[in-house]
Enzyme design. Structure first.
Site, PDB file in Angstrom:
ATOM      1  N   GLN A   1       4.042 -13.449  -1.907  1.00  0.00           N
ATOM      2  CA  GLN A   1       4.816 -12.291  -1.429  1.00  0.00           C
ATOM      3  C   GLN A   1       5.564 -12.598  -0.136  1.00  0.00           C
ATOM      4  O   GLN A   1       6.600 -11.994   0.146  1.00  0.00           O
ATOM      5  CB  GLN A   1       3.888 -11.083  -1.173  1.00  0.00           C
TER       6      GLN A   1
ATOM      7  N   ALA B   1       0.793  -1.232   0.000  1.00  0.00           N
ATOM      8  CA  ALA B   1       0.000   0.000   0.000  1.00  0.00           C
ATOM      9  C   ALA B   1       0.835   1.296   0.000  1.00  0.00           C
ATOM     10  O   ALA B   1       0.653   2.155  -0.874  1.00  0.00           O
ATOM     11  CB  ALA B   1      -0.988  -0.034   1.172  1.00  0.00           C
TER      12      ALA B   1
ATOM     13  N   ASN C   1      -6.768  -6.492   4.394  1.00  0.00           N
ATOM     14  CA  ASN C   1      -5.369  -6.860   4.058  1.00  0.00           C
ATOM     15  C   ASN C   1      -5.378  -8.086   3.157  1.00  0.00           C
ATOM     16  O   ASN C   1      -6.437  -8.626   2.807  1.00  0.00           O
ATOM     17  CB  ASN C   1      -4.567  -7.110   5.349  1.00  0.00           C
ATOM     18  N   LYS C   2      -4.197  -8.505   2.779  1.00  0.00           N
ATOM     19  CA  LYS C   2      -4.018  -9.632   1.843  1.00  0.00           C
ATOM     20  C   LYS C   2      -4.891 -10.826   2.214  1.00  0.00           C
ATOM     21  O   LYS C   2      -5.008 -11.174   3.389  1.00  0.00           O
ATOM     22  CB  LYS C   2      -2.527 -10.009   1.840  1.00  0.00           C
TER      23      LYS C   2
ATOM     24  N   ASP D   1      -4.020  -2.731   3.767  1.00  0.00           N
ATOM     25  CA  ASP D   1      -4.188  -1.880   2.575  1.00  0.00           C
ATOM     26  C   ASP D   1      -5.208  -0.786   2.809  1.00  0.00           C
ATOM     27  O   ASP D   1      -5.254   0.206   2.075  1.00  0.00           O
ATOM     28  CB  ASP D   1      -4.623  -2.729   1.386  1.00  0.00           C
TER      29      ASP D   1
ATOM     30  N   ARG E   1      -4.956   0.030  -9.117  1.00  0.00           N
ATOM     31  CA  ARG E   1      -5.226  -1.028  -8.135  1.00  0.00           C
ATOM     32  C   ARG E   1      -6.248  -0.447  -7.160  1.00  0.00           C
ATOM     33  O   ARG E   1      -5.997   0.576  -6.531  1.00  0.00           O
ATOM     34  CB  ARG E   1      -3.948  -1.470  -7.397  1.00  0.00           C
TER      35      ARG E   1
HETATM   36  O1  MRU Z   1      -1.054  -7.303  -3.251  1.00  0.00           O
HETATM   37  P1  MRU Z   1       0.043  -6.651  -2.467  1.00  0.00           P
HETATM   38  O2  MRU Z   1       1.324  -7.410  -2.492  1.00  0.00           O
HETATM   39  O3  MRU Z   1       0.211  -5.204  -2.844  1.00  0.00           O
HETATM   40  O4  MRU Z   1      -0.497  -6.694  -0.986  1.00  0.00           O
HETATM   41  C1  MRU Z   1       0.265  -6.148   0.057  1.00  0.00           C
HETATM   42  C2  MRU Z   1      -0.338  -6.333   1.393  1.00  0.00           C
HETATM   43  O5  MRU Z   1      -1.355  -6.957   1.552  1.00  0.00           O
HETATM   44  C3  MRU Z   1       0.335  -5.636   2.531  1.00  0.00           C
HETATM   45  O6  MRU Z   1       0.089  -6.310   3.725  1.00  0.00           O
HETATM   46  C4  MRU Z   1      -0.206  -4.210   2.659  1.00  0.00           C
HETATM   47  O7  MRU Z   1      -0.174  -3.552   1.429  1.00  0.00           O
HETATM   48  C5  MRU Z   1       0.553  -3.428   3.653  1.00  0.00           C
HETATM   49  S1  MRU Z   1       2.140  -2.992   3.077  1.00  0.00           S
HETATM   50  C6  MRU Z   1       2.962  -2.168   4.299  1.00  0.00           C
END
Ligand code: MRU
Length: 356
Positions: free
Chosen positions: A199, A53, A250-251, A240, A88
């Site tokens: 990730q 994010a 979040n993810k 996010d 996004r």
């Molecule tokens: O799809 P991504 O890799 O952008 O998702 C990232 C996450 O879910 C992180 O936990 C979130 O963006 C926080 S980053 C400090």
């Protein structure tokens, strides 16, 4: 933080070019990529050469700068801003950064606009780095408390990558971890692999290795068992978009970890800078959840035994798959929010006390 012992930030501006670390190539290749146009920036965000994010927000800010270099006509800039925001949909930092840039340059005359925009994009980056460092110092106290009670290695579970690669530096969830490690507190990190894009395995484990923080990758469904067996002392994840009532987006998979943590009485913390708070949306059902191409599920990329990067199909060709990228952890499962201003309860009251 370090890659091959050299300090980097995730993004910088040089000779009218935005430089990024191409995260689609990690951990197997370290590639610094040039973004020269607004189209390059939108593409880098969409295909996740940059992700996380805060970093998405910072990259979009530089997108506005590149857009000004191409054409500083207001209607062109407005179109660039709209396209960036759509690239996004879930991370609120993207809209936050674009709105901040557009506000800063609104009404500025054309001979000043580039300089003002560039300074603002740099300020967004510097501020994020400072906030992430403060998140680390605030979260460090929690790790220290656990260590003082346990008098042994603190095992922390994290999901996805809320590491320095997802921000400008330090990370959010990883910042308390790096601070604890630098202070000599013995820690070990359980890294959720984080299917489908991995990730956790590809980025979190990679960056922890580079900083020599002990870590072990686990399949996403392993956390519950580890919690039942007393192998997890706390969870820290990123977000996010966190609503003003403390609900955390979040993810995908974060929610299930929070449920398991609750069932096992394990503290579940969410680390975030204030740029990730959505003060407007009241109901998590209104958060746009990104749906990505199902190829990310059905195909997997890695090194073959000759060291070449290969992409392989792993699902039956005829099978359908759905790839929802984020989920919601209701505030009641969150022990606390670790922010740049301190740690608060995941609630309207908690956030209001810190931020308003
Ligand atoms: O799809 P991504 O890799 O952008 O998702 C990232 C996450 O879910 C992180 O936990 C979130 O963006 C926080 S980053 C400090």
């Amino acid at each position: 933080m370090k890659i091959e012992s050299k300090e980097y930030r995730t993004i910088w501006f040089e000779n009218n070019i935005v430089k990024i670390i191409d995260q689609t190539k990690l951990p197997h290749r370290f590639v610094i990529k040039d973004l020269k146009t607004i189209k390059d920036v939108i593409n880098a965000i969409t295909i996740m050469e940059v992700r996380g994010a805060p970093l998405i927000g910072a990259t979009a800010a530089y997108g506005i700068v590149l857009s000004i270099l191409e054409n500083n006509d207001q209607s062109f800039l407005k179109k660039s801003a709209d396209e960036l925001i759509k690239s996004r949909p879930t991370a609120i930092n993207l809209k936050w950064a674009v709105d901040r840039m557009m506000k800063k340059i609104s009404g500025v005359n054309s001979n000043k606009i580039f300089e003002i925009a560039l300074n603002e994009a740099k300020e967004i980056c510097d501020e994020d780095e400072k906030f992430c460092e403060s998140i680390g110092l605030n979260g460090l106290k929690i790790i220290e408390e656990i260590h003082n009670k346990k008098k042994d290695t603190v095992n922390i579970l994290t999901h996805c990558n809320a590491g320095w690669l997802a921000t400008i530096n330090w990370g959010t969830a990883t910042s308390p971890i790096y601070h604890a490690h630098k202070k000599g507190i013995p820690i070990h990190i359980w890294v959720d692999e984080t299917r489908p894009r991995n990730q956790g395995a590809n980025l979190t484990s990679f960056e922890l290795n580079e900083e020599e923080v002990p870590n072990t990758i686990i399949a996403d469904n392993t956390g519950g068992l580890l919690m039942q067996r007393g192998k997890v002392d706390m969870c820290i994840v990123g977000t996010d978009r966190t609503l003003s009532n403390g609900d955390v987006c979040n993810k995908i998979g974060t929610y299930l970890k929070a449920l398991a943590a609750k069932d096992n009485n394990i503290p579940f913390y969410v680390a975030l800078p204030s740029s990730t708070i959505d003060w407007n949306i009241k109901d998590h059902k209104d958060i746009p959840i990104e749906e990505r191409n199902s190829d990310e599920l059905s195909h997997i990329e890695g090194l073959d035994n000759k060291g070449n990067l290969r992409k392989l199909q792993i699902y039956p060709k005829k099978s359908k798959a759905i790839n929802l990228a984020f989920d919601i952890t209701p505030a009641k499962y969150v022990t606390g929010l670790i922010t740049e201003k301190g740690v608060c309860e995941a609630s309207t009251e908690g956030l209001k006390n810190l931020f308003k």
